[in-house]
Scaffold this motif. Structure first.
Motif, mmCIF file in Angstrom:
data_model
loop_
_atom_site.group_PDB
_atom_site.id
_atom_site.type_symbol
_atom_site.label_atom_id
_atom_site.label_comp_id
_atom_site.label_asym_id
_atom_site.label_seq_id
_atom_site.Cartn_x
_atom_site.Cartn_y
_atom_site.Cartn_z
ATOM 1 N N PHE A 40 -58.979 -15.019 -3.855
ATOM 2 C CA PHE A 40 -57.079 -15.176 -3.565
ATOM 3 C C PHE A 40 -55.668 -14.279 -3.711
ATOM 4 C CE2 PHE A 40 -56.634 -19.786 -5.077
ATOM 5 C CZ PHE A 40 -56.792 -20.271 -3.826
ATOM 6 N N GLN A 41 -56.591 -12.900 -2.665
ATOM 7 C CA GLN A 41 -55.223 -12.015 -2.889
ATOM 8 C C GLN A 41 -53.857 -12.770 -1.576
ATOM 9 O OE1 GLN A 41 -54.887 -9.621 -4.541
ATOM 10 N NE2 GLN A 41 -57.216 -10.490 -5.692
ATOM 11 N N THR A 42 -54.469 -13.317 -0.809
ATOM 12 C CA THR A 42 -53.468 -13.931 0.293
ATOM 13 C C THR A 42 -52.923 -14.230 -0.421
ATOM 14 O OG1 THR A 42 -55.778 -15.418 1.063
ATOM 15 C CG2 THR A 42 -55.087 -13.320 2.647
ATOM 16 N N MET A 43 -52.404 -15.726 -1.575
ATOM 17 C CA MET A 43 -52.417 -16.749 -2.294
ATOM 18 C C MET A 43 -50.509 -15.461 -2.889
ATOM 19 S SD MET A 43 -52.183 -19.967 -2.495
ATOM 20 C CE MET A 43 -53.584 -20.115 -1.916
ATOM 21 N N GLN A 44 -50.162 -17.016 -2.570
ATOM 22 C CA GLN A 44 -48.462 -16.282 -3.311
ATOM 23 C C GLN A 44 -48.370 -16.131 -4.584
ATOM 24 O OE1 GLN A 44 -46.249 -19.870 -2.095
ATOM 25 N NE2 GLN A 44 -45.105 -19.867 -3.386
ATOM 26 N N ASN A 45 -47.736 -16.072 -5.676
ATOM 27 C CA ASN A 45 -47.669 -15.643 -7.364
ATOM 28 C C ASN A 45 -47.409 -17.043 -7.868
ATOM 29 O OD1 ASN A 45 -48.117 -13.741 -9.301
ATOM 30 N ND2 ASN A 45 -46.224 -13.399 -8.909
ATOM 31 N N ASN A 46 -48.151 -17.593 -8.609
ATOM 32 C CA ASN A 46 -47.453 -17.976 -9.479
ATOM 33 C C ASN A 46 -48.581 -19.668 -9.390
ATOM 34 O OD1 ASN A 46 -46.867 -16.409 -11.724
ATOM 35 N ND2 ASN A 46 -44.846 -16.627 -11.334
ATOM 36 N N PHE A 47 -49.193 -19.878 -8.048
ATOM 37 C CA PHE A 47 -48.985 -21.075 -7.546
ATOM 38 C C PHE A 47 -50.525 -21.526 -8.062
ATOM 39 C CE2 PHE A 47 -51.851 -22.975 -4.119
ATOM 40 C CZ PHE A 47 -50.869 -24.333 -3.608
ATOM 41 N N MET A 48 -50.257 -22.532 -8.873
ATOM 42 C CA MET A 48 -51.206 -23.855 -9.211
ATOM 43 C C MET A 48 -51.736 -24.688 -8.295
ATOM 44 S SD MET A 48 -50.720 -26.146 -12.391
ATOM 45 C CE MET A 48 -49.292 -27.555 -11.996
ATOM 46 N N VAL A 49 -53.028 -24.563 -8.089
ATOM 47 C CA VAL A 49 -53.884 -25.402 -7.094
ATOM 48 C C VAL A 49 -54.081 -27.012 -7.591
ATOM 49 C CG1 VAL A 49 -55.830 -25.603 -5.801
ATOM 50 C CG2 VAL A 49 -54.937 -24.204 -6.093
ATOM 51 N N ASN A 50 -53.455 -28.249 -7.270
ATOM 52 C CA ASN A 50 -53.915 -28.975 -7.865
ATOM 53 C C ASN A 50 -54.937 -30.284 -7.188
ATOM 54 O OD1 ASN A 50 -52.299 -29.466 -9.135
ATOM 55 N ND2 ASN A 50 -50.012 -30.159 -8.300
ATOM 56 N N ASP A 51 -55.130 -30.181 -6.000
ATOM 57 C CA ASP A 51 -55.871 -30.571 -4.841
ATOM 58 C C ASP A 51 -56.955 -30.088 -3.925
ATOM 59 O OD1 ASP A 51 -57.926 -32.804 -4.548
ATOM 60 O OD2 ASP A 51 -56.550 -33.992 -3.037
ATOM 61 N N ILE A 52 -57.895 -30.364 -3.697
ATOM 62 C CA ILE A 52 -58.386 -29.327 -2.829
ATOM 63 C C ILE A 52 -59.477 -30.526 -1.343
ATOM 64 C CG2 ILE A 52 -60.857 -27.662 -1.913
ATOM 65 C CD1 ILE A 52 -61.306 -26.880 -4.924
ATOM 66 N N ASN A 53 -59.387 -30.149 -0.446
ATOM 67 C CA ASN A 53 -60.020 -31.110 0.542
ATOM 68 C C ASN A 53 -60.444 -29.731 2.013
ATOM 69 O OD1 ASN A 53 -59.274 -33.774 3.307
ATOM 70 N ND2 ASN A 53 -60.954 -33.404 2.148
ATOM 71 N N PHE A 54 -62.117 -29.689 1.877
ATOM 72 C CA PHE A 54 -62.524 -29.277 3.046
ATOM 73 C C PHE A 54 -62.895 -29.854 3.992
ATOM 74 C CE2 PHE A 54 -61.923 -25.749 0.946
ATOM 75 C CZ PHE A 54 -62.282 -24.331 1.897
ATOM 76 N N PHE A 55 -63.113 -29.780 5.170
ATOM 77 C CA PHE A 55 -63.480 -30.746 5.550
ATOM 78 C C PHE A 55 -64.744 -30.205 6.817
ATOM 79 C CE2 PHE A 55 -64.651 -32.227 10.635
ATOM 80 C CZ PHE A 55 -64.086 -33.529 10.693
ATOM 81 N N ASN A 56 -65.343 -29.864 6.793
ATOM 82 C CA ASN A 56 -66.317 -28.921 6.885
ATOM 83 C C ASN A 56 -66.429 -27.619 6.243
ATOM 84 O OD1 ASN A 56 -64.863 -26.897 8.413
ATOM 85 N ND2 ASN A 56 -65.206 -28.166 10.271
ATOM 86 N N SER A 57 -67.983 -26.347 6.187
ATOM 87 C CA SER A 57 -67.694 -25.710 5.490
ATOM 88 C C SER A 57 -66.666 -24.535 5.618
ATOM 89 C CB SER A 57 -69.435 -24.488 5.398
ATOM 90 O OG SER A 57 -69.438 -24.352 7.200
ATOM 91 N N SER A 58 -66.348 -24.230 7.137
ATOM 92 C CA SER A 58 -65.119 -23.258 6.829
ATOM 93 C C SER A 58 -63.873 -23.616 7.013
ATOM 94 C CB SER A 58 -65.124 -23.227 8.470
ATOM 95 O OG SER A 58 -64.765 -24.004 9.480
ATOM 96 N N THR A 59 -63.097 -25.343 7.252
ATOM 97 C CA THR A 59 -61.836 -25.196 8.004
ATOM 98 C C THR A 59 -61.880 -26.427 6.318
ATOM 99 O OG1 THR A 59 -61.871 -25.126 9.769
ATOM 100 C CG2 THR A 59 -60.404 -26.888 8.658
ATOM 101 N N GLY A 60 -60.114 -25.903 5.243
ATOM 102 C CA GLY A 60 -59.964 -26.448 4.278
ATOM 103 C C GLY A 60 -58.565 -26.491 4.060
ATOM 104 N N TRP A 61 -57.998 -27.379 2.893
ATOM 105 C CA TRP A 61 -57.067 -26.965 2.814
ATOM 106 C C TRP A 61 -55.835 -27.300 1.013
ATOM 107 C CZ3 TRP A 61 -58.384 -29.584 6.729
ATOM 108 C CH2 TRP A 61 -57.719 -29.186 8.153
ATOM 109 N N ILE A 62 -55.157 -26.687 0.858
ATOM 110 C CA ILE A 62 -55.232 -26.452 -0.772
ATOM 111 C C ILE A 62 -53.776 -26.861 -1.119
ATOM 112 C CG2 ILE A 62 -57.280 -25.459 -1.446
ATOM 113 C CD1 ILE A 62 -55.050 -23.634 -1.600
ATOM 114 N N VAL A 63 -53.513 -27.668 -1.729
ATOM 115 C CA VAL A 63 -51.875 -28.241 -2.453
ATOM 116 C C VAL A 63 -52.147 -27.855 -3.768
ATOM 117 C CG1 VAL A 63 -52.050 -29.887 -0.312
ATOM 118 C CG2 VAL A 63 -52.341 -30.677 -2.555
ATOM 119 N N GLY A 64 -50.627 -27.929 -4.074
ATOM 120 C CA GLY A 64 -50.133 -27.821 -5.539
ATOM 121 C C GLY A 64 -48.785 -27.665 -6.157
ATOM 122 N N GLY A 65 -48.554 -26.719 -6.700
ATOM 123 C CA GLY A 65 -47.072 -26.672 -6.880
ATOM 124 C C GLY A 65 -46.821 -25.833 -6.331
ATOM 125 N N LEU A 66 -44.892 -26.138 -6.545
ATOM 126 C CA LEU A 66 -44.033 -25.520 -5.333
ATOM 127 C C LEU A 66 -43.934 -26.422 -3.812
ATOM 128 C CD1 LEU A 66 -44.516 -21.332 -6.155
ATOM 129 C CD2 LEU A 66 -42.782 -22.890 -6.965
#
Length: 229
Positions: free
Chosen positions: A97-123
């Motif tokens: 997760f080194q590409t993620m910004q500091n202090n980011f909290m994930v609230n949900d994950i949705n992957f469409f297939n084995s490669s493509t997915g999205w996460i959402v959360g804090g901020l």
């Protein structure tokens, strides 16, 4: 006594009988529970973290991801917890997760297939991965309130919910606000196709329903007190 709050559960695989359904549940204190008999018996999966896990998603009976609260890397750096499994939740590996910004909290994950997915959360941010979660790119500039749920139907059309409902028709390159809540937060979203979907949330709006891809939303009655869903 350790109290475990289960925050997300997903059906990994299923058969004609509920006794054959495999589920994975995640929650507080880095807890991952797994059942292969429809929930009659659960086993805790070993995971060397103590932070809260808030989301879990599988794209097939073997491949899945879980994430949640950030872990402290140094006294000034903290990155979101993320693990993935290749064996249906029996064992879990670190995701970078080194590409993620500091202090980011994930609230949900949705992957469409084995490669493509999205996460959402804090901020109020949305992040996308095109390599199975190994790296992430920010897609949405952020809002003052958190995002709590994400749902994609296909790799192009998706919805993200929190204090607002935002929509993309081009895989997250651009986003438009479809609905803005007043003094309430949406907590989850689910679509059965690109037109019909539901959003649930805190008291004040309860259940919202659309049949035109989110162009318009209408409230749906539900039994019980006006409490959070």
């Amino acid at each position: 006594m350790l109290r475990i709050l289960l925050l997300a559960t997903v059906v990994v695989s299923g058969a004609d009988s509920s006794a054959d359904i495999t589920l994975v549940a995640v929650g507080s204190h880095g807890t991952i529970l797994r059942t292969t008999d429809g929930g009659d018996n659960w086993s805790q999966q070993p995971l060397n973290i103590t932070r809260e896990l808030r989301a879990v998603d599988f794209v097939d009976p073997e491949l899945g991801w879980t994430s949640g609260m950030f872990e402290f890397q140094t006294t000034t750096t903290s990155l979101a917890t993320m693990r993935y499994t290749l064996d249906g939740g029996l064992s879990w590996r670190d995701a970078d997760f080194q590409t993620m910004q500091n202090n980011f909290m994930v609230n949900d994950i949705n992957f469409f297939n084995s490669s493509t997915g999205w996460i959402v959360g804090g901020l109020g941010n949305v992040w996308c991965s095109c390599n199975g979660g190994l790296s992430w790119a920010k897609q949405y500039p952020g809002e003052s309130s958190d995002f709590n749920g994400v749902e994609f139907v296909g790799t192009s059309r998706g919805w993200v919910v929190g204090g607002t409902i935002v929509h993309t028709a081009d895989a997250g390159r651009t986003w438009t606000t479809q609905y803005r809540l007043s003094n309430a937060q949406s907590t989850d979203v689910d679509f059965v196709d690109e037109y019909e979907g539901w959003v649930v949330g805190t008291s004040g709006h309860g259940i919202l329903h659309t049949t035109n891809g989110g162009a318009t939303w209408s409230g749906q009655p539900y039994p019980g007190p006006a409490a959070s869903l």
